[in-house]
Write a protein that holds these residues in place. Structure first.
Motif, short mmCIF file in Angstrom:
data_model
loop_
_atom_site.label_atom_id
_atom_site.label_comp_id
_atom_site.label_asym_id
_atom_site.label_seq_id
_atom_site.Cartn_x
_atom_site.Cartn_y
_atom_site.Cartn_z
N ASP A 280 -27.30 5.65 -50.43
CA ASP A 280 -28.72 5.45 -50.17
C ASP A 280 -29.08 3.97 -50.19
OD1 ASP A 280 -31.27 6.38 -49.53
OD2 ASP A 280 -31.90 6.46 -51.63
N ALA A 281 -28.18 3.14 -49.65
CA ALA A 281 -28.40 1.69 -49.59
C ALA A 281 -29.09 1.32 -48.28
CB ALA A 281 -27.06 0.95 -49.71
N THR A 282 -29.82 0.23 -48.32
CA THR A 282 -30.46 -0.32 -47.12
C THR A 282 -29.53 -1.35 -46.50
OG1 THR A 282 -32.63 -0.02 -48.10
CG2 THR A 282 -32.49 -1.53 -46.25
N VAL A 283 -29.40 -1.34 -45.18
CA VAL A 283 -28.47 -2.24 -44.50
C VAL A 283 -29.22 -3.22 -43.61
CG1 VAL A 283 -26.51 -2.43 -42.91
CG2 VAL A 283 -26.63 -0.52 -44.53
N ALA A 284 -28.84 -4.50 -43.68
CA ALA A 284 -29.32 -5.51 -42.74
C ALA A 284 -28.08 -6.08 -42.05
CB ALA A 284 -30.09 -6.61 -43.46
N ARG A 285 -28.06 -6.02 -40.72
CA ARG A 285 -26.86 -6.38 -39.95
C ARG A 285 -27.08 -7.68 -39.17
NH1 ARG A 285 -27.64 -0.81 -37.06
NH2 ARG A 285 -29.74 -1.63 -37.46
N GLU A 286 -26.10 -8.56 -39.28
CA GLU A 286 -26.17 -9.79 -38.49
C GLU A 286 -26.13 -9.44 -37.01
OE1 GLU A 286 -23.98 -14.14 -37.93
OE2 GLU A 286 -22.95 -12.55 -39.04
N GLY A 287 -27.00 -10.08 -36.24
CA GLY A 287 -27.09 -9.80 -34.83
C GLY A 287 -28.16 -8.79 -34.50
N LEU A 288 -28.64 -8.08 -35.51
CA LEU A 288 -29.71 -7.11 -35.32
C LEU A 288 -30.92 -7.48 -36.18
CD1 LEU A 288 -27.63 -3.81 -35.12
CD2 LEU A 288 -28.75 -5.02 -33.25
N GLU A 289 -30.78 -7.32 -37.50
CA GLU A 289 -31.91 -7.63 -38.39
C GLU A 289 -32.02 -9.13 -38.70
OE1 GLU A 289 -31.44 -3.46 -38.37
OE2 GLU A 289 -29.91 -4.91 -39.02
N PHE A 290 -30.94 -9.86 -38.57
CA PHE A 290 -30.96 -11.30 -38.82
C PHE A 290 -29.84 -11.95 -38.03
CE2 PHE A 290 -27.86 -9.68 -41.80
CZ PHE A 290 -26.88 -10.65 -41.86
N GLY A 291 -29.84 -13.29 -37.95
CA GLY A 291 -28.75 -13.95 -37.25
C GLY A 291 -29.03 -15.40 -36.92
N VAL A 292 -28.13 -15.99 -36.16
CA VAL A 292 -28.25 -17.37 -35.71
C VAL A 292 -28.95 -17.37 -34.36
CG1 VAL A 292 -27.00 -19.47 -35.08
CG2 VAL A 292 -26.12 -18.01 -36.92
N VAL A 293 -30.09 -18.06 -34.28
CA VAL A 293 -30.85 -18.15 -33.04
C VAL A 293 -30.32 -19.28 -32.17
CG1 VAL A 293 -33.13 -18.55 -32.02
CG2 VAL A 293 -32.90 -17.15 -34.09
N ALA A 294 -30.09 -20.43 -32.79
CA ALA A 294 -29.62 -21.61 -32.05
C ALA A 294 -28.90 -22.54 -33.01
CB ALA A 294 -30.80 -22.34 -31.40
N ARG A 295 -28.00 -23.34 -32.47
CA ARG A 295 -27.31 -24.35 -33.27
C ARG A 295 -26.87 -25.48 -32.37
NH1 ARG A 295 -21.67 -24.09 -32.74
NH2 ARG A 295 -21.45 -25.29 -34.64
N GLN A 296 -26.85 -26.68 -32.91
CA GLN A 296 -26.31 -27.83 -32.18
C GLN A 296 -25.64 -28.76 -33.17
OE1 GLN A 296 -30.50 -29.02 -30.95
NE2 GLN A 296 -29.65 -31.06 -31.35
N VAL A 297 -24.60 -29.40 -32.71
CA VAL A 297 -23.85 -30.33 -33.55
C VAL A 297 -24.72 -31.52 -33.90
CG1 VAL A 297 -21.82 -31.82 -33.69
CG2 VAL A 297 -21.68 -29.60 -32.54
N ALA A 298 -24.69 -31.93 -35.16
CA ALA A 298 -25.43 -33.09 -35.64
C ALA A 298 -24.49 -33.97 -36.44
CB ALA A 298 -26.62 -32.65 -36.50
N VAL A 299 -24.91 -35.18 -36.71
CA VAL A 299 -24.08 -36.10 -37.49
C VAL A 299 -23.86 -35.51 -38.88
CG1 VAL A 299 -23.94 -38.39 -38.51
CG2 VAL A 299 -24.94 -38.09 -36.23
N GLY A 300 -22.60 -35.32 -39.24
CA GLY A 300 -22.28 -34.80 -40.56
C GLY A 300 -22.45 -33.31 -40.72
N GLY A 301 -22.76 -32.59 -39.64
CA GLY A 301 -22.95 -31.16 -39.77
C GLY A 301 -23.55 -30.56 -38.52
N GLN A 302 -24.62 -29.79 -38.69
CA GLN A 302 -25.24 -29.12 -37.55
C GLN A 302 -26.70 -28.80 -37.85
OE1 GLN A 302 -23.45 -25.03 -37.07
NE2 GLN A 302 -22.31 -25.64 -38.91
N LEU A 303 -27.46 -28.61 -36.79
CA LEU A 303 -28.87 -28.22 -36.89
C LEU A 303 -28.96 -26.79 -36.39
CD1 LEU A 303 -31.52 -29.70 -37.73
CD2 LEU A 303 -31.98 -29.98 -35.29
N VAL A 304 -29.48 -25.89 -37.23
CA VAL A 304 -29.50 -24.47 -36.87
C VAL A 304 -30.92 -23.90 -36.99
CG1 VAL A 304 -27.12 -24.12 -37.63
CG2 VAL A 304 -28.99 -23.70 -39.23
N THR A 305 -31.18 -22.92 -36.16
CA THR A 305 -32.38 -22.10 -36.30
C THR A 305 -31.90 -20.69 -36.61
OG1 THR A 305 -33.73 -23.42 -34.80
CG2 THR A 305 -34.39 -21.14 -35.11
N LEU A 306 -32.39 -20.14 -37.71
CA LEU A 306 -31.96 -18.82 -38.16
C LEU A 306 -33.11 -17.82 -38.09
CD1 LEU A 306 -29.95 -19.86 -41.36
CD2 LEU A 306 -29.09 -19.62 -39.02
N ARG A 307 -32.78 -16.60 -37.75
CA ARG A 307 -33.74 -15.52 -37.87
C ARG A 307 -33.41 -14.73 -39.12
NH1 ARG A 307 -32.37 -12.73 -34.00
NH2 ARG A 307 -31.62 -10.80 -34.94
#
Length: 506
Positions: A280-307
């Protein structure tokens, strides 16, 4: 297989004499550590300042001696690769300790790859929202004290020793009543849970050691269960298919919990969803209930937009390299949202500025970590084919090396061929070596597999890690100072930890 090239630098005999002399100066220190530390001084260029999140040996000789005594006692127990699948012993220890693991809520993390990075991100997010955290992860990169963290930092050597002494009488009591003594990992798990209760923490972030159902950590009733991507690893213990492995890992899902599920193979996802229905657990699935909207390489890492579960979080700076880390960030964010009830009890998202602050401060030592420049030396603890594929893709995206030299030291119980095949497209040459662990694959045996994958001309053998690093740096420098050559040290967490010491990072 090629031996040391003529351009490898100073005369090997002179280098060896210098190395031996430096080891001799360290006679009062642990012999193995003395070799590692002396080796670091023979490298031509040292790394930068030690990373504060990876402690070295204690500076106080008495504290160092006491910690070594604790490490020696722990070493007499079953190691992490010898298992008897049962939680009976750890449950007995929790019982005599007064069930410390039930005095705080917890987030439990399983999966094949990405567990430690995800745990660190969860810890950073919770800390940014002013909760006192305890984090338990494994294995460690350099010091056993890394495994138990409070408030985002490893416990001090003094506190580690004190915690061990506190639980030791209870450990011995349980040992006397069980068929087998508590293992190394079981004792550390008991220490972590006791330390978290003593602190006390507001929430514990706990990474499984292996599997889930019978893992020693699985005496907690976590309200949030996180499953990072499942792939083939530890197949002799967990099963030979993603579905079989998922069956073991789904054991951390407790009744009424929220399951945060990263993208999974279809058969693994089916197993996890079935377990959620049963509990009787609740499930949240990447790609459906949440996920990565956008990403781009940045100096020392990356810039991401998450849902997330509560909405979109734009332009988050993540100082880690690779698409896989963006997905880890999405999983971590959803886990913390679930912990706070976002998407269930409360419809609004978390404060985006606090989330930005947390992600910007995340570090994950030994995960595409730069420890030296000119040439650039990167460490990555990939030890299975899935991790190697992620590292190979990420290093090409983040660094743009004109020529990449691999230094590989692997454990004998891993899919070494699969790991090497994942790196073959990105390594111009590979230097095979071995770390100091008894689990390490012999360098010559590893070289035999590497020759089959890379061809004889692209493989160099250096059984000693200091020599392997030196050889790889020399090869990377052959194109000249501005040519863009680099070195990636990989294959095992132990190899990465020892290389970190050699390069002056601990």
């Amino acid at each position: 297989m090629s031996e040391r090239p003529e351009s490898a630098g100073p005369d090997p005999d002179d280098t060896f004499d210098e190395f031996a002399e430096l080891v001799g100066e360290e006679t009062r220190r642990d012999p193995d550590l003395a070799v590692i530390e002396a080796g670091s001084r023979t490298l031509r260029t040292q790394g930068g300042r030690p990373h504060a999140d990876v402690p070295g040996r204690p500076e106080d000789p008495e504290v160092d001696r006491a910690l070594r005594e604790v490490e020696a006692e722990l070493a007499t127990r079953w190691g992490e690769t010898k298992l008897e699948p049962s939680v009976a012993r750890i449950a007995a220890l929790m019982d005599v300790l007064g069930e410390p693991q039930r005095s705080y809520p917890s987030i439990h993390i399983t999966g094949t790859n990405g567990k430690t990075s995800t745990a660190r991100m969860i810890e950073a997010l919770l800390g940014a929202f002013e909760l006192r955290t305890g984090r338990y992860t494994s294995p460690h990169v350099q010091s056993v004290t890394e495994r138990i963290s409070l408030d985002g930092a490893p416990v001090s050597a003094e506190r580690f020793i004190e915690t061990y002494q506190d639980v030791k009488p209870y450990v011995e009591m349980v040992d006397s009543q069980q068929e087998y003594r508590l293992s190394f990992f079981e004792v550390l798990t008991g220490m972590a849970y006791a330390a978290f209760a003593d602190a006390p923490v507001d929430v514990a972030v706990v990474e499984v050691g292996m599997g889930g159902s019978w893992d020693a950590t699985n005496v907690i009733d976590a309200g949030v269960a996180v499953v990072t991507p499942i792939d083939l690893d530890h197949t002799d213990r967990l099963g030979g298919t993603p579905a079989e492995i998922a069956t073991e890992k789904s054991g951390i899902v407790k009744r009424g919990a929220t399951v945060i599920m990263a993208q999974q193979p279809v058969d693994a996802a089916q197993v996890l969803l079935k377990k959620a229905v049963e509990t009787d657990a609740t499930v949240a699935r990447e790609g459906l209930e949440f996920g990565v909207v956008a990403r781009q390489v940045a100096v020392g890492g990356q810039l991401v937009t998450l849902r997330g579960l509560g909405g979109e979080y734009p332009e988050l700076y993540l100082p880690l390299h690779g698409e896989h880390q963006a997905h880890n960030a999405a999983v971590a964010l959803a886990a913390v949202e679930a912990f706070f009830g976002v998407g269930a009890e409360r419809p609004q998202p978390l404060d985006v500025d606090t989330v930005r602050k947390a992600f910007a401060a995340v570090a994950s030592p030994g995960r595409l970590e730069v420890v030296r420049r000119s040439p650039t030396v990167v460490l990555d603890a990939a030890h299975n084919p899935a991790g190697a594929r992620a590292a190979a893709a990420s290093i090409g995206e983040a660094f743009q090396f004109s020529r990449l030299i691999g230094v590989v030291g692997a454990s004998g119980d891993k899919n070494v061929r699969g790991l090497l095949e994942a790196f073959e497209p990105v390594f111009a040459e590979v230097v095979v070596t071995q770390n100091s662990s008894h689990r390490a694959m012999d360098a010559d045996e590893l070289a035999g597999i590497a020759v089959e994958v890379f061809g004889e001309d692209r493989v160099q053998v250096e059984p000693r890690l200091p020599d392997a690093l030196e050889a790889a740096i020399t090869l990377a420098e052959e194109e000249g100072e501005f040519a863009g050559g680099g070195v990636l040290v990989t294959g095992s967490v132990i190899t990465v930890g020892e290389a970190r010491l050699l390069l002056g990072r601990g």
